[in-house]
Structure formats: structure tokens, C-alpha cells
Enzyme design. Sequence first.
Site, PDB file in Angstrom:
ATOM      1  N   GLY A 233       4.851   1.012  -0.486  1.00 26.82           N
ATOM      2  CA  GLY A 233       6.280   0.773  -0.624  1.00 26.82           C
ATOM      3  C   GLY A 233       6.793  -0.461   0.091  1.00 26.82           C
ATOM      4  N   SER A 234       5.878  -1.360   0.507  1.00 26.50           N
ATOM      5  CA  SER A 234       6.336  -2.506   1.296  1.00 26.50           C
ATOM      6  C   SER A 234       7.109  -3.524   0.458  1.00 26.50           C
ATOM      7  CB  SER A 234       5.166  -3.178   2.023  1.00 26.50           C
ATOM      8  OG  SER A 234       4.208  -3.661   1.127  1.00 26.50           O
TER       9      SER A 234
ATOM     10  N   ILE B 178       0.819  -1.204   0.000  1.00 28.66           N
ATOM     11  CA  ILE B 178       0.000   0.000   0.000  1.00 28.66           C
ATOM     12  C   ILE B 178       0.852   1.253   0.000  1.00 28.66           C
ATOM     13  CG2 ILE B 178      -0.228   0.350   2.469  1.00 28.66           C
ATOM     14  CD1 ILE B 178      -3.302   0.460   1.932  1.00 28.66           C
TER      15      ILE B 178
ATOM     16  N   VAL C  16       5.435   1.902  11.385  1.00 31.70           N
ATOM     17  CA  VAL C  16       5.521   3.350  11.232  1.00 31.70           C
ATOM     18  C   VAL C  16       4.280   3.961  10.594  1.00 31.70           C
ATOM     19  CG1 VAL C  16       8.031   3.330  11.064  1.00 31.70           C
ATOM     20  CG2 VAL C  16       6.669   3.172   8.967  1.00 31.70           C
TER      21      VAL C  16
ATOM     22  N   GLU D 237       1.030   4.387  11.358  1.00 31.20           N
ATOM     23  CA  GLU D 237      -0.183   4.960  11.948  1.00 31.20           C
ATOM     24  C   GLU D 237       0.009   6.109  12.914  1.00 31.20           C
ATOM     25  OE1 GLU D 237      -3.383   1.653  12.293  1.00 31.20           O
ATOM     26  OE2 GLU D 237      -1.445   0.737  12.688  1.00 31.20           O
TER      27      GLU D 237
END
Lengths: 316, 760, 162
Positions: free
Chosen positions: B492-493, B490, B717, B719
Site C-alpha cells: 500500500g505504499s 509491498i 510501522v 515490522e
Amino acid sequence: MPATLRAVLRGLESALSSPPEEELRVRFAMRYVAPTSIEEAVSVLDGAVAAQVYAGATDFIPQLRMGRPEPGVAVDLKRIDRLTDLRREGNTWVIGAATPSARLAEEDDLVAELPGLVEAAGLIGSDQIQSRASLGGNLCNASPAADSVPAMVVNDGRAVIAGPGGMRTIPVASVVTGPGTTSLASGEFLVELVFDRPPPQTADAYLRFIPRTEMDIAVVGAGARLTLDEAGRCQEVSVALGAVAPTVVMVPAAEDILVGHTLTDDALKRVAAEASAVCNPIDDKRGTKAYRRQVAGVLAVRALKLAADRAARTGS
Amino acid sequence: MTVTATPTTDSQPGYKWVGTRPVRHDGLDKVTGRARYGADLNLPGMLIGAVLRSPHAHARILSIDTSAAQAMEGVKAVVTGADFPMLESGGEGSGEEYYDPRDLCRNVMARDKVLYEGHALAAVAATSRREALAALAAIEVDYDVLPHVLDVSEAMAPDAPILHDDLITEGVDPIPDEPSNVASRYVIDRGDIEKGFAEADVIVEREFVTQPVHQGYIEPHAVVADVGEDGKATVFCSSQGHFMVRSHTAELLGWEPSRVKVIPAEIGGGFGGKTTVYVEPVAARLSQKAGRPVKIVMTRDEVFRATGPTSGSKIRLKVGATRDGRLTAVEGSMAYQAGAFKGSPVSLGCMCAFAPYAIENVLLEGLDVVVNMPKVAAYRAPGAPMASFASETLLDEVAEQLGIDPLELRLRNAAEEGVRSVYGPVYKRIGFKETVEAVRDHPQYSTELGPNQGRGVASGFWFNFGGSSSATVHINEDGSASVLTGSPDIGGSRASMALMAAEELGIDVYDITPIVSDTESVGYTEVTGGSRVTHATGMAVIDACRKVVTDLRARAAKVWDVDVEEVEWVDGRAQHVSGDRAPMTTRDLAAGAAGTGGPITASAAVNARGAGVAFSTQVCDVEVDPETGAVTILRYMTAQDAGRAIHPSYVEGQMQGGVAQGIGWALNEEYIFDTGGTMENPGFLDYRMPVASDLPMIDTVIVEVPNPGHPYGVRGVGEVGIVPPMAAVANAIHDATGLRMSELPMSPVKVLEAIGANGG
Amino acid sequence: MSRTHVTCTINGDPAEFLCEEDQTLLDTLRDVVGLMGVKEGCATGDCGACSVILNGRLNCSCLVFAPEAEGATIETVEGMAGPDGLHPLQETFLEGAALQCGICTPGFLVAGKALLDRNPDPTEEEVRYAVAGNLCRCTGYDKIVRSILDAADRMGEAAPAS
């Protein structure tokens, strides 16, 4: 703005929510025509029962998306040269009714002479919308919040209208009769808008308030134009407000207060009070009555100051 | 106005790839228009589906007559609630994964009642959108319109319209006899609240109101479902978890999950809003009935009216502190709108509000209240932002009254390792203090302010989740590697997975191909949510890579005919401890794989438990126009503990994105309803999300206090960045004007009203 | 109902398609021509995801009736990269991590190109207003604005001094 009419559309929607059977039928067969002359457009409109003229469609298409029944014929006016023109003619500026707003800002002399009008047109939506939205569309859409209308009105703009009976010219101020309604008769459409070139030491300005910096419909709009004498006193003053009443409202008291005087803080305070007083606003999702009244006064003053600064510069 | 983003961690000691910033692997497809999102698939013979939605906020459905629609030309299938099994309660889980089958099946397709304007109650599939819309118009519904309720206080009043006749409040003693709109009561009760306030030299108390806000992803929900003659369904859609779509879709259709295959499209934003299903089961049932593929794409209007916003809230909080700035007690009550079905994130709000601080005496009550608006869905740190708006505003007030710098107040009360958190567990190593210090030491905090300008700070907390993830790693013939996971990318994972795999395998990050696999090609994986992917799915990738390395060493040992213990894996090569053999690369070993045991591949699965908690501290500078109430964000800076930044650019991106959403929530975003309960602003024109010209650059400082629960120290990182902005903006407005804003959004109308009420 | 034939130029190549007369250019480009890089976010001109350059001007293709494209030149994200590789904007978006989910990216790239075509050296403020019609919910715009500024620099360096 992609949907300046949306402010009034909620009202229209109820009228349109149960369309007559004929309209239901035609929503399945909307045709597109693009006449290339005024005469052709007049005859198209004369023959078609449910025809809708449009320029940029930045309001028209969103209205269709929101459930407005499709007309039988959509008449695209952008292929008529005169409607997308922008020219200086004698002592006037002539702007085609369907000329995209972006074109206005590209005309340096127009920017220099009618900066407020250009700014007002330039506030209609994003760069994308600017490529399509027009003074004519903004006017005929008849939204109380239309940005360009107060600026056109303070500049005494005239609207040239074509129709089955030929051409006629009326003041811009008498085009819009109420939210979503105009004085244009069936079969008529706007051809162009005409503005006198300003005399020396004259300038206009338009300011609006929106919650964001872009992409919103005006909560309040204020157009101002004035002429200064050599001593910096006002000779002529015109202030028009948008989004605070069913149609654009003038602030005649501004003239009484300011003509013969400079823009003192005290005078401007009185103008602000008068501007607030002429408002007849509504409470809606974009603002409250009280907010609109108060900010109308604020913006009227700010627009006058800006116009005065410009007028002083043009005189030197 | 430009503030340069601070580059960080580009060379991590001990790491070759972790902390670097390669171009993301899916980037090329996304800058050329090739990437396929939910709406980007058309199949031969495909029908277009459309959903009939309630015009009423609350009504009993007396009858639905679809016969005229069925008979229309081009209409191939019509469904109503009767086409789906009635499911009963029995949901498990909490937070972002919480759901109750009873509610979910009624939300996807209304049964006896519609509970909000926009509630789905029938759907059609036809050969064109035009025909589908005409068919919807031909469905006749007879409603008995009921009174509706939106405000939590009104919903809790004795004479309120009741949404669910069987909803009995949980968490109260004795169990009530009568149904109400309060689904549950949650309580945190620690220490001695009376003693705490007795110790206080200053007590501040205030009530806060916030409105529902939407996740606002740019891609509307979209699905293509194709049910074959064998009864099996293939579903192509964008979501935050295709395994979630599989299980929910199957359950709502009364099928086994294995009957549904979900192929993940690229996802155009979710922020929690795509962690449940809306149109997916509907498209599948329509396809089954029509015998053809069915596509449903929501309009923007439908997205606003029918998919999860997050709760509006009413919050009352009271905070006590000693003269030297020690917080002695907090007490209060929070009521959150759940939407039409139970399950607001109010308990998370109670837990998060004061989580950054060491406080002994706490009494917080949370009420989950059903009202006639769309069922809320997760939204970035669900429940925490509105609670922290309240708590962090009060802390600012405490600091003001005590004459203490607001960051100093936070430092004096900062939770640290060994402290028991407000919500229960004892903290391991955490980086809260470091985020406060980063703001204190940043140039913005000492930049001079002009007239009508103000500065505000606020902090925030989010748990971060772990959970179940799977990964498979294949070594290809040329020595490159494919890394398969089940986590939709969603933001860059894929790049983060590739970086961790490159680190473990010792090969170039561009020799890794990270793949988001469908539900039949990789093991079960929970949703992309809760800031869990880099942590949990990352651990699965690391584990799978380590298995591959073990295998590679064994194969080298076999070639060299030595004991595997004599083979080391260094920089992507097998080396013999003696150094007298030519090292073998993955390419060498892959080329010879047939002779050493066949293809080289390994899978791993985790149920990660060690998600490290995250903190953020932010500073906001504003200018307030005293004549119009307009608030301009002049400067913004955010410091966040990332544990370990795998790809710092995308960590910064998460931090900046959270801030931007928080600023929208603070200033302009809200659901506006008319008196009939109809949403008045279901479009991007009047649901005012920030545009580029509304914001300054958002400066970032990545703090890295490693999470002991992850091999590299990763913390989620995604939320926590959205938690502080509302209070930071409110505190800045206070600094500029002297006004305490206690209602969101702090729109120009509200700010000008407050200025006027203050005699300004 | 019978369809209307439209002849135009898309991304430099002559193109023809059939459309219904009330269909938008967006729907036609996606579902008839197959250019799925043109995205729909709102269909009311409020998000910019469907941005195309139509006869040299930036437009929301959702606000254009398809028959209006007769004789027009249309540029979409699919036409930005050429035989020499990516457009500088595409490069700086990738290097600057200016996309997260990527759904708004085609619209931003097209809007960025429209800006740099007429203003090769924009200020930050000019960039922000030029893309104010493009919504991004992921990034907070920081990296997008930087990437457009970087692309302008890169193109300025590559252009012969004048």
C-alpha cells in the site's frame, strides 16, 4: 486433504526415485482418458500397462509434483455417471466413488442419517478440495490418516469394485492393506460405497485432531457409532481410529465395556485407555507416538459422547 | 468474538489528506487480476530455466558432468558455478542490507561444496519445463557426503563438522587460530552487572529454544531475464528492491550495474525474504548463453529449501528486579543459526530484547553460528522476535513473582525521551508508554476469562531504518501529478506516497499517479525493508513536491509579474498576498507552462537519518484444551506507535499482519529436518501458517507520538508488530495453565507434553 | 507430443485451447489462455491462489488436469467485473484495504464469490472456514473477512426483498 497420501509418500518416494527406464519414457507421454461407462473404463485399464485411475486428483497431482513418475494413462472416472451419483436405494445410501465430498453435505437426509460420515468427508481439505475429493479417492489413496475411512468403517460400509472379472463387493475395512496399498487387483477400481440406513436411536460421529483448524492432515482421527436403547444404554458400539496405525484400527473393547451400559465417566475412561492401547503409531512431523496414543483416547470418548447425543435425539 | 477495529486519525488536525483512507491507486489492477507479478510475464522465444539443487546437507562436489544435459533436445544453455566469477569478502552494511559478496556468490551457485539441502549447483534453460527438468536429471554430480550440523550447540562443539575452512570468529580476543562455525561474537556490556544483580530482590533465569521459520510470502521467487546482443540485460522480477537486484546481479556476473536494467514486477509478499537475489543472476547468465529470454519460477518446495528462513535460536537470559518492580540487571547469551553463511541477526536480537526499558546494567552476548541450512534472510524485525520471546516471558515471570500487574511492571521500567537505550543511543520522543497504556485501557484487558482461558501481554521494539531514496514529481498538462519512486509497493505504499504528495501539492489524492519506476527511470533507492519506505521515500516525495511548489509559485509570480515572495501556495492554488488577483491552480499553471519555463518537474533524493523507533504492546487471550494441548486464540489486540498514520487502513494492516505471523511462529511454524538434514515439511501443508479460521479479528489501536525526524512525524510501522506475539501467547498459556513454555513452536504436542510433565 | 483440443466456456465466453494432457488447468489458463490473474502459490492445492469456479464449484485449478475442462464452465477473477462495474466483493476489498501485496487477492475474491453464491448471508465463522483454503500472509485475514461480510451486506441490500 490435498495430499492425504503424503504421509506415506515419503516411503513410496524412495521406491520411485529410480524409476525403471520404461517409466522414465512414459513420463513424457501421459495420456488422459475419461471413459463414460464402467465397461469402457474396465477395457481401458485392461489394455494399458501403466494406467492410473483417479477421481479428484487432489492427492494424485501433488504426488506428480513431488516427483512420482507419470503413468502412461490417467483415467478420469468422473465422467461415469454411476461414479458421481449419490442416492438412497431401498434401505441403503449409495455414494459414487468419485462423488465430490461437497455433495454429501448438500444431501439433507444423508446429513440427518449419517452425520459423522458427512462430517468426516467434509473434513477432507478446504472448500476447494471438497469440490474434488471423494470417498473413493480418500479410501484408495490408502493413507493411514484418511479422514473418511474410520467413519465408513464404523458404519459397516461396503465397497463395490469393478474389474475385468466383473463386479464384487467387499467391506470398506478390507480395502486398505497398508500405507499406500489396497486389496484391489490390477485393473480393478472402486465404483461406489454402500451404507445401510441407520436403525432408530443410532448415530455416528467423527472427530479428528489437527494443529490448525483447517488444511492439515489428521494427527489422530476417531469415528464412533452406537445404538442406544430406551434407557440410554448402549446396544451396539463401534469405534475406529485413524492415523494411529498403518491402517484404521478398531477398538473392540469399547463394545465390551459399553454394551448394556450408559456412557458413564468411568466407562469412558476405560474406553479411552483401551483406545490408546490399540494404537500402533509412529513419530513423524505431525505428531509423536505418545501424543497420538493419548489423544486417540480423548477423541474416541468425545466421538462416542457426540454420537450418543445424536442417537438420543434421533430416538425422540 | 468480533472486536471492532478502532477507527483512528481520520481527520488529522492541520492535515487535509494525511490520515485519510483513500482506495489505493494500484487496487483496481489487483482486484481484477490485471496486476503483473514476477511470474506473469511471457516473452516470445522465452526459455524455461530450472535449478539443480543438492540432495545433501553438506557435501564436497567432486565433479559435475553436464555433457548429457547439454546434448539433450530442447536444452539451450547449462550453467554451473564455473560460469560465475568467484568473489571475495568485502561487503558493507548491516541489518537488512548486510551481505558479503564471497558468500552471496557461493549461495547463488555452489562452488566446491554444497552447504545445505536445496543448495543450487547447476541450472539449465530449455524450451519447456518438461525438457528443463529432464536435463536436470541428466546432470551427473559426484559428491563426497560430509557430516552435517543444524543445532547451534552442536555446531559450536569442538568436534563439529566445519562448514568453512576460512571462517575465523570475529569479535573475540585473542583472534582464534582455528576455523569454527562461530562467525562472530557480539557483546553489549553496560553498567555493573554484579552490582545490578546484588540490588535485585528477585532473579529469574531461563533457557529458550526457537526453530527456523520462513517468511512464507505466497508468491514464489520469479524472474524473466533477457540479455540482448549488445550484452545488456533486462530483468523483470519481483523483489523488495530492484536497485538491489541490479547491483547484486551485476556483481555476481562480473558486470557494471549499468549493464543491467531491472523492471519491478508487482511483489507478492516478501517480509524481508526478497531483499537478496537467488535466481536472478542465474537467469541472466542462462539468457546470455542461450541468446534468448529465460524465465525461472521457483516451486514452493524450492522456496522453503533454498531461500531465507530466519534463524532458530538458543537463548539464556537472566533478569533481576527489586521488590517494587525496578529492573536492575539483565544478563545472557543468544546463539542464532545463520544458515550456511555468516550473518544471522543475533546482534539485532541483543539490541532489541530489552530496548523498551530503562536498564542500567546489561551484559548480553550474541553468537552468529553457521549451520547446514539455507542462509537466513531478513524476516520482519530480524532477530528481535525470538529475543523478545525470551525477554518478555521473563518479565512476565518477574511480574508474577512480585505480584505486580505485567503492564504496570512495564510502565515502571518504560524507556522515555532522554533515556539511554540498552543498545546505546539516547531516545528522542518515543511512544512506548502510550502503547502500554492503550492496552491497559482497552476493554479486552478487563474482559472476564472462562475456564482454561488465559491472558498474556508483551511488548516489542524495532529500530526502523531510513536510508537512501529518490523521487521525481511531474505536473501533467491537466494539473495532475505523477509521483515516481524506486520503492516496490509491498503493501500500500503507493497510496501513502500519493497522500503525502496530495498534502504537499494541495491537489486531490486521486489526481496523483504514484508509480514504481524501473532502475533507469528514477534515482537509486534502497530496498523496501526495515520499515523505511513511508519514512524515507516519503521524505523524498515531500522534498520533490516542495521543489515543485516553489517552482509553481515562481511561475505564478512570473505571470503576475510580482516577486515570488508575494505568492503563497494554498490548497493547491497560487495566491497573491494582496488577494486582488484570481488564484491560479496547478491546472492553470500547467496549461501555461510552456510560457513560464517549460514542463514542471522536480526530483529529490534523501539519505534519511531520523527514522523514529517503534514500539508495540499487545494482549492475547487464549483457551487451552487440557486434553489435546490445542491453543485457541480467542481475542487479540495490538497497540503500536506509528508516529503519524499516513493511511490508517494500511497501518492497521501492517499491525495485523505482523501479529498473524507472530501467532504462526508461536504456535505451529517450524522447519523440520530429518536425520540427514533434509527439510521434511517444504510445503504449505506441513509448514503450518495460520489460516483464516485459526484467528480472531485482530483489534488495533494506532498510537501517534510524532517522530521528530520526519516532516509529518512518520515512524515505520511494518515490522515491530511481529515482535511481541510469541511472548504474549506464551504468557497467556501460562495464565491459562500455569505452565511456562520456553520452546517454540508451542504446538499441541509440546503443550500436552508440558501438561503431562506437570502432572496434569 | 501432440496437443489436445479443449472447448469450454471461460468467464461467459466460448473458449478453446490446446493443452498437453498432463498439464494442469492452472498452467493452461495462465500460459495458454493468458489469464494471469490466476496465481500459483504452491501448485499442490494448499494455498488457494489459483482458485477458479469450475462448473459452479470452487476449485484449485492446480489440481485439475486441463483436458478435464472439456465442456466445462470456468469463472476466474478476470470475469468478476461486468459492464456495470466491479463485483461488490471487489469494491469492498478496495474500500476495506483487504489486500496488501495482492497476490492472494484473486483467489480470495473467487472463493468469496463461491461462498456468497451459495450462502448470501454468512456468519464470520462461515466466512473464515470458507476461505480457510486461501492463504494470505500479509493481512492476518481481519480486513478480508470484514470485506466479505460487507459485500454480503451490500448484495443483500441491493437484492429485492423476498
